[in-house]
Design an enzyme around this catalytic site. Sequence first.
Site, PDB file in Angstrom:
ATOM      1  N   ASP A 143       0.845  -1.193   0.000  1.00 37.81           N
ATOM      2  CA  ASP A 143       0.000   0.000   0.000  1.00 37.81           C
ATOM      3  C   ASP A 143       0.881   1.244   0.000  1.00 37.81           C
ATOM      4  OD1 ASP A 143      -2.249   1.585  -0.003  1.00 37.81           O
ATOM      5  OD2 ASP A 143      -2.844   1.129   2.054  1.00 37.81           O
ATOM      6  N   LYS A 144       0.239   2.372  -0.208  1.00 35.38           N
ATOM      7  CA  LYS A 144       0.867   3.691  -0.161  1.00 35.38           C
ATOM      8  C   LYS A 144      -0.060   4.631   0.595  1.00 35.38           C
ATOM      9  CE  LYS A 144       0.369   7.947  -2.143  1.00 35.38           C
ATOM     10  NZ  LYS A 144      -0.923   8.702  -2.249  1.00 35.38           N
ATOM     11  N   HIS A 145       0.519   5.602   1.270  1.00 40.86           N
ATOM     12  CA  HIS A 145      -0.298   6.587   1.967  1.00 40.86           C
ATOM     13  C   HIS A 145       0.347   7.959   1.837  1.00 40.86           C
ATOM     14  CE1 HIS A 145      -3.410   7.783   4.856  1.00 40.86           C
ATOM     15  NE2 HIS A 145      -2.516   8.658   5.262  1.00 40.86           N
ATOM     16  N   SER A 146      -0.485   8.978   1.709  1.00 43.53           N
ATOM     17  CA  SER A 146      -0.015  10.363   1.632  1.00 43.53           C
ATOM     18  C   SER A 146      -0.386  11.106   2.901  1.00 43.53           C
ATOM     19  CB  SER A 146      -0.645  11.074   0.430  1.00 43.53           C
ATOM     20  OG  SER A 146      -0.370  12.469   0.464  1.00 43.53           O
ATOM     21  N   THR A 187      -9.263  11.142  -0.183  1.00 42.18           N
ATOM     22  CA  THR A 187      -9.523  10.160  -1.241  1.00 42.18           C
ATOM     23  C   THR A 187     -10.961   9.650  -1.191  1.00 42.18           C
ATOM     24  OG1 THR A 187      -7.209   9.479  -1.268  1.00 42.18           O
ATOM     25  CG2 THR A 187      -8.799   7.933  -2.178  1.00 42.18           C
ATOM     26  N   ARG A 210      -9.619  15.674  15.248  1.00 39.64           N
ATOM     27  CA  ARG A 210      -8.414  16.421  14.864  1.00 39.64           C
ATOM     28  C   ARG A 210      -8.705  17.398  13.745  1.00 39.64           C
ATOM     29  NH1 ARG A 210      -4.820  12.274  12.648  1.00 39.64           N
ATOM     30  NH2 ARG A 210      -3.396  13.995  12.206  1.00 39.64           N
ATOM     31  N   SER A 250      -2.053   7.701  13.386  1.00 40.71           N
ATOM     32  CA  SER A 250      -3.253   7.615  12.557  1.00 40.71           C
ATOM     33  C   SER A 250      -2.978   6.825  11.286  1.00 40.71           C
ATOM     34  CB  SER A 250      -3.751   9.017  12.205  1.00 40.71           C
ATOM     35  OG  SER A 250      -4.882   8.938  11.358  1.00 40.71           O
ATOM     36  N   LYS A 310      -3.994   2.248  10.801  1.00 42.18           N
ATOM     37  CA  LYS A 310      -4.823   1.687   9.727  1.00 42.18           C
ATOM     38  C   LYS A 310      -4.028   0.709   8.875  1.00 42.18           C
ATOM     39  CE  LYS A 310      -6.140   5.796   8.082  1.00 42.18           C
ATOM     40  NZ  LYS A 310      -5.888   6.842   9.080  1.00 42.18           N
ATOM     41  N   LYS A 311      -2.759   1.056   8.620  1.00 40.78           N
ATOM     42  CA  LYS A 311      -1.944   0.203   7.765  1.00 40.78           C
ATOM     43  C   LYS A 311      -1.603  -1.110   8.465  1.00 40.78           C
ATOM     44  CE  LYS A 311      -2.147   3.279   4.638  1.00 40.78           C
ATOM     45  NZ  LYS A 311      -3.147   3.093   3.550  1.00 40.78           N
TER      46      LYS A 311
END
Length: 435
Positions: free
Chosen positions: A80-83, A120, A168, A183, A187-188
């Site tokens: 996966d990827k996260h920004s 997203t 937040r 955070s 999730k990851k």
Amino acid sequence: MIPQEIIRRKRDGDELDAADISSFIAALAAGQLSEGQIGAFAMAVWFKGMSRAEIVDLTLAMADSGNRLQWTDIDRPIADKHSTGGVGDNVSLMLAPIAAACGLAVPMISGRGLGHTGGTLDKLESIPGYIITPDANLFHKVVKEAGCAIIGQTGTLAPADGRLYAVRDVTATVDSIPLITASILSKKLAAGLETLVLDVKVGNGAFMADRGQAEILAQSLVEVANGAGVKTSALITDMNQPLADSAGNAVEMRNCLDFLAGRKKDTRLETVVLAFAAEMLVKSGIAASSDEAETKARRALSSGKAAEVFARMVSMLGGPADLIENPDRYLARAPIEKPVPAARSGWLAACDARGIGVSVIDLGGGRRHPADRIDHRVGFSELLPLGTRVNAGEPIALVHAADEAAAERAATALATHYRITEDRPELTPVIAGLV
């Protein structure tokens, strides 16, 4: 456990032990804390920070507040990827199907907009019928059969983060390294990943405007994730201007469809998407080098295979099967579209990316309160990139608004967010570093 005592201790700068953090997060997940208590805890962390041990304990407590996913019947690497959030940052929408088309399984747990940044999930909700929170069986089926699924947190996946995330957003505590780290990674970890690549934004449109702070955040994320057993790296990318040429929800979804269909080439967005695809493929062992990985990613894009993966994901999650071929049939358009003229002739030298994100919120495309409804139609499209030569009166963007008054306000605001100079500017590279 007395919540106010834990809040007080963190407010006074004490280091919380694992039991304190675990009990507080368990109470948060169970709905036993008020929004005031959650906000006070977040603000105490914002001011006093957390040690690396506290961040690890917070991340694990949030990941363990719900179920952890298992992918034992899928023979692809789970990645996966996260920004960390930006303006016009719709990379995930194209990256997930590209990575899946290259042989990865991508169970992508995404979020909604935070502060001035887009989310997203809000973009995906522009698609009629798309199921943001499918049950575990459907989520698993889509990942297995389509190769990727982009969804939101279900009630059983890191539920503590879901509530903290919303508070937040409206309490000015988004830009806290411990809270961002916990955070993202909770999730990851709960998603059962084997590898993870992180996009840490830096610039005036990012939560980390300072390069040094961005590197600290990237280091925090990478160290905590690797320490938890997920092979992780981070790219630091520029957010001093919108990444795509659109900022909003439906307008960014249109941008995504154009990208997958091959109509958006040689852009900063393409550079970032392919860089992350390459990093994911190398990290997961699908490719031996970045050059080989980028070649695979380009082939998945140019062949149409990535578009096919995206279309199948959308269809399996309740959306229209022909979305890519017929976007105008499904993506609602704002009733008012108004060009934003350049104030003078010259070069687009700089912009206030954060201000552009705030203008999207003002149009109704973001939230001021957790319960606010979003107008998915509104935003900006056809944003010209920095380094473009313009003539006075030439459009630098197109506003999409619900009414004339809102369009006029947004056009006026957007014009002030850009600086036009006589001299051609020197632009910073979009990929700033690797951690």
